[in-house]
Motif scaffolding. Structure first.
Motif, PDB file in Angstrom:
ATOM      1  N   PHE A 129       0.812  -1.211   0.000  1.00 45.38           N
ATOM      2  CA  PHE A 129       0.000   0.000   0.000  1.00 45.38           C
ATOM      3  C   PHE A 129       0.852   1.271   0.000  1.00 45.38           C
ATOM      4  CE2 PHE A 129      -3.483  -2.761   1.809  1.00 45.38           C
ATOM      5  CZ  PHE A 129      -4.295  -2.650   0.698  1.00 45.38           C
ATOM      6  N   VAL A 130       1.982   1.250   0.691  1.00 45.60           N
ATOM      7  CA  VAL A 130       2.847   2.441   0.746  1.00 45.60           C
ATOM      8  C   VAL A 130       3.371   2.789  -0.651  1.00 45.60           C
ATOM      9  CG1 VAL A 130       5.084   3.301   1.537  1.00 45.60           C
ATOM     10  CG2 VAL A 130       3.534   2.185   3.152  1.00 45.60           C
ATOM     11  N   PHE A 131       3.963   1.800  -1.325  1.00 44.56           N
ATOM     12  CA  PHE A 131       4.543   2.071  -2.639  1.00 44.56           C
ATOM     13  C   PHE A 131       3.463   2.274  -3.707  1.00 44.56           C
ATOM     14  CE2 PHE A 131       8.238   0.032  -0.587  1.00 44.56           C
ATOM     15  CZ  PHE A 131       9.178   1.020  -0.835  1.00 44.56           C
ATOM     16  N   ALA A 132       2.343   1.582  -3.545  1.00 41.53           N
ATOM     17  CA  ALA A 132       1.252   1.761  -4.505  1.00 41.53           C
ATOM     18  C   ALA A 132       0.733   3.198  -4.462  1.00 41.53           C
ATOM     19  CB  ALA A 132       0.121   0.787  -4.199  1.00 41.53           C
ATOM     20  N   ALA A 133       0.602   3.751  -3.272  1.00 38.75           N
ATOM     21  CA  ALA A 133       0.097   5.121  -3.135  1.00 38.75           C
ATOM     22  C   ALA A 133       1.022   6.114  -3.849  1.00 38.75           C
ATOM     23  CB  ALA A 133      -0.019   5.488  -1.656  1.00 38.75           C
ATOM     24  N   ALA A 134       2.326   5.894  -3.731  1.00 42.36           N
ATOM     25  CA  ALA A 134       3.288   6.803  -4.370  1.00 42.36           C
ATOM     26  C   ALA A 134       3.188   6.740  -5.892  1.00 42.36           C
ATOM     27  CB  ALA A 134       4.702   6.446  -3.923  1.00 42.36           C
ATOM     28  N   LEU A 135       3.068   5.536  -6.441  1.00 46.07           N
ATOM     29  CA  LEU A 135       3.025   5.386  -7.894  1.00 46.07           C
ATOM     30  C   LEU A 135       1.685   5.839  -8.480  1.00 46.07           C
ATOM     31  CD1 LEU A 135       4.990   2.075  -8.511  1.00 46.07           C
ATOM     32  CD2 LEU A 135       5.776   4.433  -8.576  1.00 46.07           C
ATOM     33  N   THR A 148       9.204  11.141 -16.868  1.00 43.01           N
ATOM     34  CA  THR A 148      10.457  11.554 -16.218  1.00 43.01           C
ATOM     35  C   THR A 148      10.840  10.576 -15.112  1.00 43.01           C
ATOM     36  OG1 THR A 148      10.021  13.885 -16.693  1.00 43.01           O
ATOM     37  CG2 THR A 148      11.585  13.400 -14.924  1.00 43.01           C
ATOM     38  N   PHE A 149       9.871  10.230 -14.264  1.00 39.14           N
ATOM     39  CA  PHE A 149      10.135   9.244 -13.215  1.00 39.14           C
ATOM     40  C   PHE A 149      10.581   7.916 -13.826  1.00 39.14           C
ATOM     41  CE2 PHE A 149       8.070  12.053 -10.192  1.00 39.14           C
ATOM     42  CZ  PHE A 149       8.659  11.704  -8.989  1.00 39.14           C
TER      43      PHE A 149
END
Length: 460
Positions: A129-135, A148-149
């Protein structure tokens, strides 16, 4: 009030297209999936990846020709619809969409595995959930922000692969240790310890590693100069991927025995670094493979979002999925494309085998899409020449024989999975096609032919 755009913007450059495809393909397929392929085929996995690269080379030849002719966000789904029929376009678009949605789950499941290296006691679903929210946030901004990312994600992992290749070559050719060298290709059961069957099924795993190369065709709808950018990016991607995959795995197998490199409990790249006892190297490599998974997940979220947008534009999905925000991003399509993340979180919290399971169910949609690309090309070339289409800057060689060969190899691979531990591919895939067929029948009943034709033409 600022008006929202109605069409995707053509802002992507050739270097961004190449890096997006590289970013999608160089993910867990190489850094984690290669361990699974090695455990199935032993050293003959090198031949498996070479066969996979050959199939992808044929696929890219067909796709480059058709994409230059029709540079749209619907890409091969749009082409299948135009040259085979609406039913084919419906199946291809939804199958590719679900393949990417589930592949997002594969990548995010791998992220949970990688994070256990540093935080073994933290539940995997927390990291999901942490990394999914960022992406999701990155994909909700402009396409240039996403690109760019993705560009820098790809630069990091490509640089890491090059450094691994240099370090591996130094160890192999500069070491006098009897445990390192080409002899590892034939030790412990020979080059093909599981025979041809092991080699063949590892081809299937290798194709998952190449999944994402076709993304260049999807990005063509947002490319500045598709005639130049698409063929150039496709050629560069196939060449680089083939080189990276075969050389890195060959070096890995020469450094450590194949039994120790196999498995999916940890990246084989990290295992190599741990065995070499280089201070801090294993942690650095784990960070790099984590970046690779994030990069692939980022690209797959983009691909699934654009395919749902295309489905909506063709009236195959609710109209709201083609609505763009002020930055030109289809937010509703993005939201529905995050389903794989939640599925991965549920499976991760219940089972330790989420990576192979998620890979198995995601692969049917991908292989079916690739198969239909070959079939579409058979129809496309015939119709293009008959209708006097313009001379295209790129053409598939060996038509129709090499096109048919690619389709035959993919069909044979999928049928083979029924006799392996990957039965889930057909157990999921056949009911999925039946479900889509029923859904198409209901859709057709609710869409008059005349209106249907008008909406489809606007999406082509």
């Amino acid at each position: 009030m600022k008006e929202h755009p109605t069409e995707l913007r053509r802002d992507l450059k050739t270097r961004q297209l190449t890096m997006i495809a590289m970013g999608c393909a160089i993910g867990t397929g190489l850094f984690l999936g290669s361990g699974l392929a090695i455990s199935l085929a032993g050293p003959s996995v090198l031949v498996s990846y070479a066969i996979g690269a050959f199939i992808v080379l044929l696929l890219m030849g067909c796709l480059a020709e058709m994409t230059v002719a029709h540079p749209t966000s619907g890409s091969f789904g749009t082409i299948a619809e135009k040259y085979i029929g609406p039913y084919a376009g419906f199946l291809v678009r939804y199958s590719y969409w679900v393949a990417n949605v589930l592949a997002i789950g594969v990548e995010v499941s791998a992220i949970a595995i990688y994070m256990k290296y540093w935080f073994p006691d933290v539940p995997g679903y927390i990291w999901i959930f942490v990394f999914a929210a960022a992406l999701i946030y990155i994909n909700a901004t402009t396409v240039n922000t996403f690109a760019t990312f993705e560009y820098w994600f790809s630069v990091i992992k490509i640089s890491a692969i090059l450094m691994f290749m240099i370090l591996g070559a130094y160890l192999v050719f500069g070491s006098s240790s009897p445990e390192i060298g080409p002899q590892n290709f034939t030790n412990d059961g020979g080059f093909m310890p599981f025979g041809f069957s092991g080699l063949w099924i590892a081809v299937f795993i290798s194709l998952f590693s190449f999944l994402g190369t076709e993304l260049i065709a999807v990005t063509a709808g947002e490319a500045k100069d598709p005639d130049v950018a698409v063929p150039k990016a496709l050629k560069a991607t196939v060449f680089r991927l083939s080189t990276f995959y075969v050389i890195t795995i060959a070096l890995m197998l020469m450094i450590v025995p194949w039994q120790q490199a196999g498995g999916v409990d940890e990246s084989p790249f990290v295992k190599v670094m741990e065995m070499l006892s280089i201070p801090g190297a294993a942690g650095i490599m784990n960070f790099i493979v984590l970046t690779a998974a994030l990069s692939a997940m980022n690209s797959q979220l983009y691909a699934s979002t654009r395919m749902m947008y295309s489905l909506s534009k063709a009236t195959y999905a609710p109209r709201m999925f083609s609505r763009l925000n002020a930055k030109g991003v289809p937010l509703f399509a993005l939201a529905v494309s995050t389903l794989g993340i939640f599925l991965a979180a549920v499976i991760s919290s219940q089972s330790s085998v989420s990576y192979p399971f998620m890979m198995g169910i995601s692969m049917f949609g991908a292989i079916f899409t690739w198969f239909m690309i070959f079939i579409s090309h058979l129809y496309f070339r015939k119709a293009w020449e008959r209708d006097g289409g313009r001379k295209l800057p790129v053409r598939m060689m060996g038509y129709p024989y090499l096109t048919a060969l690619g389709a035959l190899l993919l069909f044979a691979l999928v049928i083979t999975t029924w006799f392996t531990d990957f039965q889930i591919v057909l157990k999921f895939g056949i009911p999925w096609l039946i479900f889509l067929t029923i859904a198409y029948v209901f859709w057709k009943r609710n869409h008059p032919p005349q209106a249907d034709q008008t909406n489809r033409s606007q999406s082509l």
